[in-house]
Motif scaffolding. Structure first.
Motif, mmCIF file in Angstrom:
data_model
loop_
_atom_site.group_PDB
_atom_site.id
_atom_site.type_symbol
_atom_site.label_atom_id
_atom_site.label_comp_id
_atom_site.label_asym_id
_atom_site.label_seq_id
_atom_site.Cartn_x
_atom_site.Cartn_y
_atom_site.Cartn_z
ATOM 1 N N CYS A 141 -18.214 4.742 -9.816
ATOM 2 C CA CYS A 141 -18.329 3.929 -9.038
ATOM 3 C C CYS A 141 -18.569 2.506 -9.586
ATOM 4 O O CYS A 141 -18.942 1.470 -9.112
ATOM 5 N N SER A 142 -18.394 2.352 -11.006
ATOM 6 C CA SER A 142 -18.847 1.126 -11.566
ATOM 7 C C SER A 142 -17.898 0.030 -11.271
ATOM 8 O O SER A 142 -18.464 -0.985 -11.280
ATOM 9 N N GLY A 143 -16.611 0.276 -10.946
ATOM 10 C CA GLY A 143 -15.713 -0.831 -10.521
ATOM 11 C C GLY A 143 -16.141 -1.315 -9.187
ATOM 12 O O GLY A 143 -16.396 -2.562 -8.977
ATOM 13 N N LYS A 144 -16.648 -0.552 -8.386
ATOM 14 C CA LYS A 144 -17.059 -0.982 -6.801
ATOM 15 C C LYS A 144 -18.379 -1.941 -7.131
ATOM 16 O O LYS A 144 -18.326 -2.952 -6.437
ATOM 17 N N HIS A 145 -19.067 -1.287 -7.881
ATOM 18 C CA HIS A 145 -20.493 -2.165 -8.254
ATOM 19 C C HIS A 145 -20.200 -3.466 -8.945
ATOM 20 O O HIS A 145 -20.687 -4.554 -8.711
ATOM 21 N N THR A 146 -19.013 -3.599 -9.453
ATOM 22 C CA THR A 146 -18.796 -4.833 -10.182
ATOM 23 C C THR A 146 -18.028 -5.887 -9.073
ATOM 24 O O THR A 146 -18.390 -6.903 -9.175
ATOM 25 N N ALA A 147 -17.534 -5.250 -8.201
ATOM 26 C CA ALA A 147 -16.838 -6.135 -7.179
ATOM 27 C C ALA A 147 -18.008 -6.849 -6.158
ATOM 28 O O ALA A 147 -18.025 -7.874 -5.904
ATOM 29 N N LEU A 148 -19.137 -5.750 -6.082
ATOM 30 C CA LEU A 148 -20.219 -6.133 -5.145
ATOM 31 C C LEU A 148 -20.987 -7.298 -5.999
ATOM 32 O O LEU A 148 -21.332 -8.269 -5.248
#
Length: 346
Positions: A141-148
């Protein structure tokens, strides 16, 4: 209430399918909606609440494109797909997350999850051979966290608080979920990666994927343009959404399909030509029968191409195998059998 979706029958040593014995039943939900958000097929109760889990990621990423943060931070087309991804930790995935964090002015340390290993066995074996440590960035999920983080920074929130339910970014995400799912009936939980996760009625998960497939139906011009950009990029770089030979990436390699899976048995698809949205939830939380269900549903609505059917063979969707790659059983469709809880709308 959920209903029967898929049964599994195990062969005897002769491998004669006629001598197969019932072994397992998968229960769950299926909901399909048309371009006007009307239910045209369902198995199970369409009003039951279901968590999106990672199936929400292509929706949660939309504010990045709505606020043109990809342009502001110089994020390329291919690397931007990681913002919607459940990546498996291949080199291209890690490079994308690293680059976007750097462009946004963040370090890996700000991510709220614990260091972990890549999901991909190949990537993890390479990590071990190279003597590399566990990293937060390897998390699926690190990509999603980067978006957040990008959205939180743009909205003026404290970056280190991006994971909190009361953070500005999650008011933005909640509004986007409600818009895309066409509902205000939302419950909030905590996802496996540490950030809020949203549940809506089963029908509305399908509605949100109809809107991803039929962006002209999104009732906000800015979000519509954001969805157009995000969905086009996922279609162009499908291996970024999961990884090579992973189900979501295989499905997204068909330009007609926008698909994403989520933890605990969630699978979602939008079909652009058919202008429908599809949501599946297996209540046992398993994923082994996802490919079988995807094939059956695509076939039902005339959306199964020979190319996708061939690619899906790697998942052994109908005839499943044991650890030695020997065919030992067969899956059967239960959700179309007479007497089960399914409805085709007239």
């Amino acid at each position: 209430m959920y209903t029967q979706l898929v049964s599994e029958y195990r062969f005897d040593p002769s491998e004669n399918a006629q001598n197969a014995t019932f072994d397992l039943m998968h229960y769950g939900y299926i909901c399909v909606v048309d371009e006007n958000s009307n239910v045209i097929f369902h198995a199970g109760d369409t009003e039951d609440m279901v968590f999106y889990r990672s199936a929400s990621k292509p929706i949660q990423a939309l504010p990045v494109f709505a606020y043109k943060l990809d342009e502001k931070f110089g994020i390329g087309e291919m690397e931007s797909v990681i913002l919607s991804a459940s990546h498996v930790g291949e080199e291209m995935h890690i490079q994308a997350v690293e680059d976007i964090l750097r462009k946004g002015g963040f370090s890996e340390d700000i991510l709220c999850m614990k260091p972990t290993k890549p999901t991909s066995e190949r990537a993890n074996e390479a990590r071990i051979r190279d003597g590399l440590p566990l990293r937060k960035i390897y998390h699926t999920c690190s990509g999603k966290h980067t978006a957040l983080l990008l959205i939180q920074k743009y909205l003026g929130g404290a970056p280190q608080d991006y994971w909190r339910e009361d953070a500005p970014v999650f008011k933005e995400i909640l509004d986007t979920i409600c818009l895309m799912a066409e509902t205000d009936r939302v419950k909030v939980g905590v996802d496996g990666c540490g950030v809020p996760v949203f549940a809506v009625p089963m029908k509305n998960i399908a509605v949100s994927y109809k809107n991803l497939a039929c962006t002209d139906k999104i009732q906000n011009d800015v979000v519509q343009a954001a969805a157009d950009k995000n969905i086009a990029r996922i279609a162009k770089y499908p291996d970024m959404i999961s990884g090579e030979n992973y189900l979501s990436s295989v499905l997204d390699s068909d330009p007609n399909i926008i698909a994403k899976d989520g933890a605990n048995g969630v699978l979602t698809m939008g079909l652009k030509e058919q202008r429908i949205g599809i949501a599946v939830k297996l209540v046992d939380g398993t994923q082994e029968s996802w490919a079988f269900l995807a094939l059956e549903i695509l076939r039902m609505f005339g959306a199964l191409t020979p190319e996708i059917e061939k690619k899906m063979e790697i998942f052994h969707p109908t005839y499943f195998v044991n650890d030695n790659e020997r065919i030992v059983g067969q899956r059967k469709c239960e959700f179309l059998k007479k007497g089960n809880s399914f409805v085709f709308a007239k």
